[in-house]
Write an enzyme that holds these catalytic residues in place. Structure first.
Site, PDB file in Angstrom:
ATOM      1  N   TYR A   1      -2.014  -3.414 -12.605  1.00 44.81           N
ATOM      2  CA  TYR A   1      -1.540  -3.428 -13.990  1.00 44.81           C
ATOM      3  C   TYR A   1      -2.484  -2.646 -14.894  1.00 44.81           C
ATOM      4  CZ  TYR A   1       1.939  -6.825 -12.559  1.00 44.81           C
ATOM      5  OH  TYR A   1       2.992  -7.438 -11.942  1.00 44.81           O
TER       6      TYR A   1
ATOM      7  N   GLU B   1      -6.723 -10.109  -7.740  1.00 45.58           N
ATOM      8  CA  GLU B   1      -7.395  -8.892  -8.165  1.00 45.58           C
ATOM      9  C   GLU B   1      -6.537  -7.645  -7.932  1.00 45.58           C
ATOM     10  OE1 GLU B   1     -10.102  -8.712  -9.872  1.00 45.58           O
ATOM     11  OE2 GLU B   1     -10.392 -10.892  -9.827  1.00 45.58           O
ATOM     12  N   ALA B   2      -5.793  -7.644  -6.817  1.00 49.73           N
ATOM     13  CA  ALA B   2      -4.960  -6.475  -6.520  1.00 49.73           C
ATOM     14  C   ALA B   2      -3.931  -6.240  -7.615  1.00 49.73           C
ATOM     15  CB  ALA B   2      -4.267  -6.662  -5.174  1.00 49.73           C
TER      16      ALA B   2
ATOM     17  N   ARG C   1       0.812  -1.224   0.000  1.00 56.85           N
ATOM     18  CA  ARG C   1       0.000   0.000   0.000  1.00 56.85           C
ATOM     19  C   ARG C   1       0.851   1.283   0.000  1.00 56.85           C
ATOM     20  NH1 ARG C   1      -2.546  -3.177   4.074  1.00 56.85           N
ATOM     21  NH2 ARG C   1      -4.492  -4.114   3.341  1.00 56.85           N
TER      22      ARG C   1
ATOM     23  N   GLY D   1       2.541   2.029  -2.984  1.00 60.32           N
ATOM     24  CA  GLY D   1       2.738   2.333  -4.401  1.00 60.32           C
ATOM     25  C   GLY D   1       4.056   1.841  -4.960  1.00 60.32           C
TER      26      GLY D   1
END
Length: 265
Positions: free
Chosen positions: A231, A225-226, A193, A195
């Site tokens: 992407y 999913e993350a 989290r 970046g």
């Protein structure tokens, strides 16, 4: 906010396991790593970093390649605390990846035209209070400063990756030099989290453009999913799905192939 954990592709093949113990550890990896990414990540209390101290660059020394290899073992494998010889086996796995990574970066691996290991690093002073294990396993010395590799990926200029879906762009002879893949994408779990994954992918796209790459690919597990969301945020779109039979044969989660058009940049 989605967890930006990018363990989206398994380690590229290195050497075969030769003992029953190694087979057990490999099985543990397949069974636990995906669950670890999807469940454990959401439970972590991650800390914010000072972005002004973050550096993302291509690895130029063996020490940097070793730290990246150690981070990958830390990210892609999960071990039961009661397992026998965990630390020795972690070292063995890191040595295997280190040797294979050196070979790929040096241009000695058949099928790879060019490979770069791209690392994200932070000062040791910022990491030491967060994780002693990370600080010890992934520490490097850069221009007299102790730093820690906290994220890593490989940029591979090649037509295809072993045991993976092959990209379709560009077609013809251009595929020999204008197609590339991201692999071994990972971020230290303590720093989700922040970046870091996005920053790594952004830098890899810049470097790929410098190489003359027009089409960049990455493989992602169906249920990650993350990673898929990240992407997409980075400009990738869905291109193809791995056949279910192939995933069963390789005993791993099924994957999708995502593509980014670099020619427009």
């Amino acid at each position: 906010m989605a967890v930006q954990q990018l363990c989206s592709s398994a380690l590229l093949p290195t050497l075969s396991f030769s003992t029953n113990q190694h087979t057990v550890f490999q099985s543990q990896r397949r069974r636990y790593s995906q669950r670890r990414l999807l469940i454990r990540a959401s439970q972590l209390q991650t800390l914010k970093i000072d972005k002004s101290t973050l550096n993302i660059s291509e690895a130029v020394s063996e020490a940097e390649l070793w730290a990246a290899s150690a981070l990958r073992v830390r990210s892609f494998y999960d071990f039961k605390p009661s397992s026998f010889g965990i630390e020795d086996h972690k070292k063995y796995l890191a040595e295997r990846e280190f040797d294979a990574l050196k070979e790929r970066v040096a241009g000695k691996r058949l099928g790879f035209k060019r490979v770069s290991c791209i690392n994200a690093t932070l000062p040791l002073s910022q990491i030491s209070s967060i994780s002693e294990d990370l600080s010890t396993a992934c520490k490097i010395l850069v221009c007299g400063e102790d730093r820690v590799v906290v994220g890593s990926l490989d940029l591979n200029q090649c037509i295809r990756l072993p045991d993976e879906i092959t990209g379709m762009k560009p077609e013809g002879v251009k595929a020999d030099f204008a197609r590339a893949y991201l692999s071994n994408v990972c971020v230290a779990e303590e720093l989700y989290r922040n970046g870091l994954g996005y920053s790594l992918v952004t830098e890899s796209k810049r470097i790929a453009g410098d190489w003359g790459i027009s089409d960049l690919y990455v493989h992602v597990a169906f249920d990650n999913e993350a990673a898929k969301n990240l992407y997409i945020k980075s400009g990738f779109v869905h291109e193809n799905d791995e056949p279910a039979w192939q995933a069963r044969f390789l005993d791993r989660p099924r994957r999708i192939l995502m593509w980014s058009d670099l020619s427009k940049y």
